[in-house]
Design a protein around this motif. Structure first.
Motif, PDB file in Angstrom:
ATOM      1  N   PHE A  29      -2.331  10.231   4.728  1.00 48.60           N
ATOM      2  CA  PHE A  29      -3.307  11.188   5.249  1.00 48.60           C
ATOM      3  C   PHE A  29      -3.551  10.822   6.704  1.00 48.60           C
ATOM      4  O   PHE A  29      -3.846   9.669   7.024  1.00 48.60           O
ATOM      5  CB  PHE A  29      -4.619  11.123   4.469  1.00 48.60           C
ATOM      6  CG  PHE A  29      -5.587  12.210   4.838  1.00 48.60           C
ATOM      7  CD1 PHE A  29      -5.631  13.390   4.120  1.00 48.60           C
ATOM      8  CD2 PHE A  29      -6.448  12.053   5.919  1.00 48.60           C
ATOM      9  CE1 PHE A  29      -6.522  14.405   4.461  1.00 48.60           C
ATOM     10  CE2 PHE A  29      -7.339  13.061   6.267  1.00 48.60           C
ATOM     11  CZ  PHE A  29      -7.374  14.237   5.544  1.00 48.60           C
ATOM     12  N   VAL A  30      -3.429  11.793   7.588  1.00 52.50           N
ATOM     13  CA  VAL A  30      -3.476  11.516   9.028  1.00 52.50           C
ATOM     14  C   VAL A  30      -4.667  12.211   9.680  1.00 52.50           C
ATOM     15  O   VAL A  30      -4.880  13.408   9.491  1.00 52.50           O
ATOM     16  CB  VAL A  30      -2.174  11.964   9.723  1.00 52.50           C
ATOM     17  CG1 VAL A  30      -2.229  11.620  11.211  1.00 52.50           C
ATOM     18  CG2 VAL A  30      -0.967  11.294   9.076  1.00 52.50           C
ATOM     19  N   PHE A  31      -5.425  11.442  10.442  1.00 51.38           N
ATOM     20  CA  PHE A  31      -6.425  11.997  11.349  1.00 51.38           C
ATOM     21  C   PHE A  31      -5.817  12.040  12.748  1.00 51.38           C
ATOM     22  O   PHE A  31      -5.310  11.015  13.234  1.00 51.38           O
ATOM     23  CB  PHE A  31      -7.686  11.128  11.390  1.00 51.38           C
ATOM     24  CG  PHE A  31      -8.564  11.261  10.188  1.00 51.38           C
ATOM     25  CD1 PHE A  31      -9.476  12.301  10.087  1.00 51.38           C
ATOM     26  CD2 PHE A  31      -8.489  10.343   9.152  1.00 51.38           C
ATOM     27  CE1 PHE A  31     -10.305  12.425   8.976  1.00 51.38           C
ATOM     28  CE2 PHE A  31      -9.307  10.453   8.041  1.00 51.38           C
ATOM     29  CZ  PHE A  31     -10.219  11.506   7.949  1.00 51.38           C
ATOM     30  N   ARG A  32      -5.847  13.205  13.391  1.00 45.03           N
ATOM     31  CA  ARG A  32      -5.380  13.358  14.768  1.00 45.03           C
ATOM     32  C   ARG A  32      -6.468  14.055  15.584  1.00 45.03           C
ATOM     33  O   ARG A  32      -7.174  14.901  15.059  1.00 45.03           O
ATOM     34  CB  ARG A  32      -4.125  14.224  14.844  1.00 45.03           C
ATOM     35  CG  ARG A  32      -2.897  13.704  14.143  1.00 45.03           C
ATOM     36  CD  ARG A  32      -1.758  14.705  14.307  1.00 45.03           C
ATOM     37  NE  ARG A  32      -0.538  14.283  13.628  1.00 45.03           N
ATOM     38  CZ  ARG A  32      -0.280  14.528  12.355  1.00 45.03           C
ATOM     39  NH1 ARG A  32      -1.170  15.193  11.619  1.00 45.03           N
ATOM     40  NH2 ARG A  32       0.852  14.119  11.814  1.00 45.03           N
ATOM     41  N   PRO A  33      -6.576  13.763  16.873  1.00 44.04           N
ATOM     42  CA  PRO A  33      -7.482  14.556  17.714  1.00 44.04           C
ATOM     43  C   PRO A  33      -7.053  16.023  17.697  1.00 44.04           C
ATOM     44  O   PRO A  33      -5.870  16.318  17.836  1.00 44.04           O
ATOM     45  CB  PRO A  33      -7.312  13.934  19.106  1.00 44.04           C
ATOM     46  CG  PRO A  33      -6.790  12.555  18.859  1.00 44.04           C
ATOM     47  CD  PRO A  33      -5.930  12.660  17.627  1.00 44.04           C
TER      48      PRO A  33
ATOM     49  N   ASN B 159       0.836  -1.196   0.000  1.00 45.98           N
ATOM     50  CA  ASN B 159       0.000   0.000   0.000  1.00 45.98           C
ATOM     51  C   ASN B 159       0.877   1.255   0.000  1.00 45.98           C
ATOM     52  O   ASN B 159       1.492   1.585   1.012  1.00 45.98           O
ATOM     53  CB  ASN B 159      -0.916   0.002   1.233  1.00 45.98           C
ATOM     54  CG  ASN B 159      -1.816  -1.226   1.266  1.00 45.98           C
ATOM     55  OD1 ASN B 159      -2.527  -1.506   0.310  1.00 45.98           O
ATOM     56  ND2 ASN B 159      -1.766  -1.970   2.353  1.00 45.98           N
ATOM     57  N   SER B 160       0.916   1.939  -1.123  1.00 48.64           N
ATOM     58  CA  SER B 160       1.770   3.122  -1.235  1.00 48.64           C
ATOM     59  C   SER B 160       1.115   4.368  -0.662  1.00 48.64           C
ATOM     60  O   SER B 160       1.784   5.343  -0.347  1.00 48.64           O
ATOM     61  CB  SER B 160       2.147   3.366  -2.699  1.00 48.64           C
ATOM     62  OG  SER B 160       0.981   3.538  -3.489  1.00 48.64           O
ATOM     63  N   LYS B 161      -0.201   4.363  -0.543  1.00 50.77           N
ATOM     64  CA  LYS B 161      -0.948   5.477   0.060  1.00 50.77           C
ATOM     65  C   LYS B 161      -1.719   4.934   1.253  1.00 50.77           C
ATOM     66  O   LYS B 161      -2.404   3.915   1.140  1.00 50.77           O
ATOM     67  CB  LYS B 161      -1.916   6.098  -0.949  1.00 50.77           C
ATOM     68  CG  LYS B 161      -1.260   6.615  -2.224  1.00 50.77           C
ATOM     69  CD  LYS B 161      -0.421   7.855  -1.956  1.00 50.77           C
ATOM     70  CE  LYS B 161       0.172   8.394  -3.258  1.00 50.77           C
ATOM     71  NZ  LYS B 161       1.011   9.586  -3.029  1.00 50.77           N
ATOM     72  N   ASN B 162      -1.624   5.618   2.378  1.00 51.82           N
ATOM     73  CA  ASN B 162      -2.238   5.112   3.598  1.00 51.82           C
ATOM     74  C   ASN B 162      -2.974   6.203   4.360  1.00 51.82           C
ATOM     75  O   ASN B 162      -2.551   7.363   4.370  1.00 51.82           O
ATOM     76  CB  ASN B 162      -1.171   4.516   4.517  1.00 51.82           C
ATOM     77  CG  ASN B 162      -0.594   3.221   3.977  1.00 51.82           C
ATOM     78  OD1 ASN B 162      -1.144   2.149   4.179  1.00 51.82           O
ATOM     79  ND2 ASN B 162       0.531   3.323   3.261  1.00 51.82           N
TER      80      ASN B 162
ATOM     81  N   LEU C  57       6.213  10.940   5.735  1.00 51.35           N
ATOM     82  CA  LEU C  57       5.321  10.450   4.681  1.00 51.35           C
ATOM     83  C   LEU C  57       4.180  11.431   4.435  1.00 51.35           C
ATOM     84  O   LEU C  57       3.753  11.629   3.293  1.00 51.35           O
ATOM     85  CB  LEU C  57       4.765   9.088   5.077  1.00 51.35           C
ATOM     86  CG  LEU C  57       5.759   7.926   5.105  1.00 51.35           C
ATOM     87  CD1 LEU C  57       5.150   6.711   5.803  1.00 51.35           C
ATOM     88  CD2 LEU C  57       6.201   7.554   3.695  1.00 51.35           C
ATOM     89  N   GLU C  58       3.705  12.051   5.512  1.00 53.79           N
ATOM     90  CA  GLU C  58       2.630  13.041   5.376  1.00 53.79           C
ATOM     91  C   GLU C  58       3.123  14.257   4.596  1.00 53.79           C
ATOM     92  O   GLU C  58       2.415  14.791   3.735  1.00 53.79           O
ATOM     93  CB  GLU C  58       2.141  13.456   6.759  1.00 53.79           C
ATOM     94  CG  GLU C  58       0.921  14.359   6.733  1.00 53.79           C
ATOM     95  CD  GLU C  58       0.450  14.720   8.126  1.00 53.79           C
ATOM     96  OE1 GLU C  58      -0.713  15.133   8.269  1.00 53.79           O
ATOM     97  OE2 GLU C  58       1.249  14.601   9.082  1.00 53.79           O
TER      98      GLU C  58
END
Length: 209
Positions: A165-169, A103-106, A158-159
């Motif tokens: 793509f990162v979800f953070r609180p 998986n190259s995109k995560n 990577l981001e």
């Protein structure tokens, strides 16, 4: 009564089979891959179970139970005569496994706010004493903060490149690992919904690039 702080039979089996029945048929007929990480207490590494390892519904649940068997709070889970604990011991954010799988995109969903750094566990001699039967568990727990923080740095790189793509609180999380305050839990749940909605368009734009 069952050797764990958490009622495993209720949280996994009674919920899955009775209170909130899981659609196993749809799960097994779906062509998407699904993996669960659990830490092998003897070999000292996180192993990943995939759909081909689930011969039936109990196999799926056992892998999830192993993956969620928190050190100190849960007894070890035995699968195929191998002893497992929480997969996050050695692979707290398994981005490396996903990349290894091709998986190259995560999309990564973190449970702590931006800027969070994990601190070393205290009372390390007691950790070694507690897991004297499984020294590789103690070793992995003692260096877990190094693995976690290094993984955060890798994710940031990577981001920055647009590969993750990162979800953070968006706020500092005040819910403990074994939180019993329902108001705190509900507040965190609602924060997750709010953050997901606010980042939804940005996620779509990233996926469409």
């Amino acid at each position: 009564k069952n050797g764990s702080y958490i009622n495993i039979d209720f949280a996994y089996k009674k919920m899955t089979y009775e209170l909130s029945p899981f659609d196993f048929e749809t799960f097994y007929n779906c062509d998407l891959e699904f993996k669960v990480g659990a830490f092998n207490c003897v070999k000292g590494r996180t192993e990943f179970f995939s759909k081909k390892d689930f011969k039936g519904t109990d196999d799926l649940l056992e892998s999830l139970i192993a993956s969620g068997s928190l050190p100190f709070f849960c007894k070890e889970t035995i699968i195929n005569e191998r002893i497992y604990l929480d997969g996050g011991i050695a692979s707290p954010i398994p981005i490396a496994q996903s990349i290894l799988d091709g998986n190259s995109k995560n999309v990564v969903i973190l449970t702590e706010d931006d800027g969070y750094k994990k601190e070393p566990l205290k009372l390390q001699p007691l950790i070694k004493l507690y897991y004297r039967k499984y020294p590789k568990v103690a070793e992995a727990l003692i260096k877990r903060h190094l693995v976690y923080n290094r993984t955060l740095r890798d994710i940031q790189e990577l981001e920055n490149k647009g590969d993750v793509f990162v979800f953070r609180p968006s706020e500092i999380v005040v819910v403990d690992r074994l939180e019993r305050d329902l108001n705190k839990i509900k507040a965190l749940y609602n924060l997750g919904l709010k953050d997901a909605k606010e980042n939804y368009e940005r996620l779509l734009n990233w996926m469409n690039r």
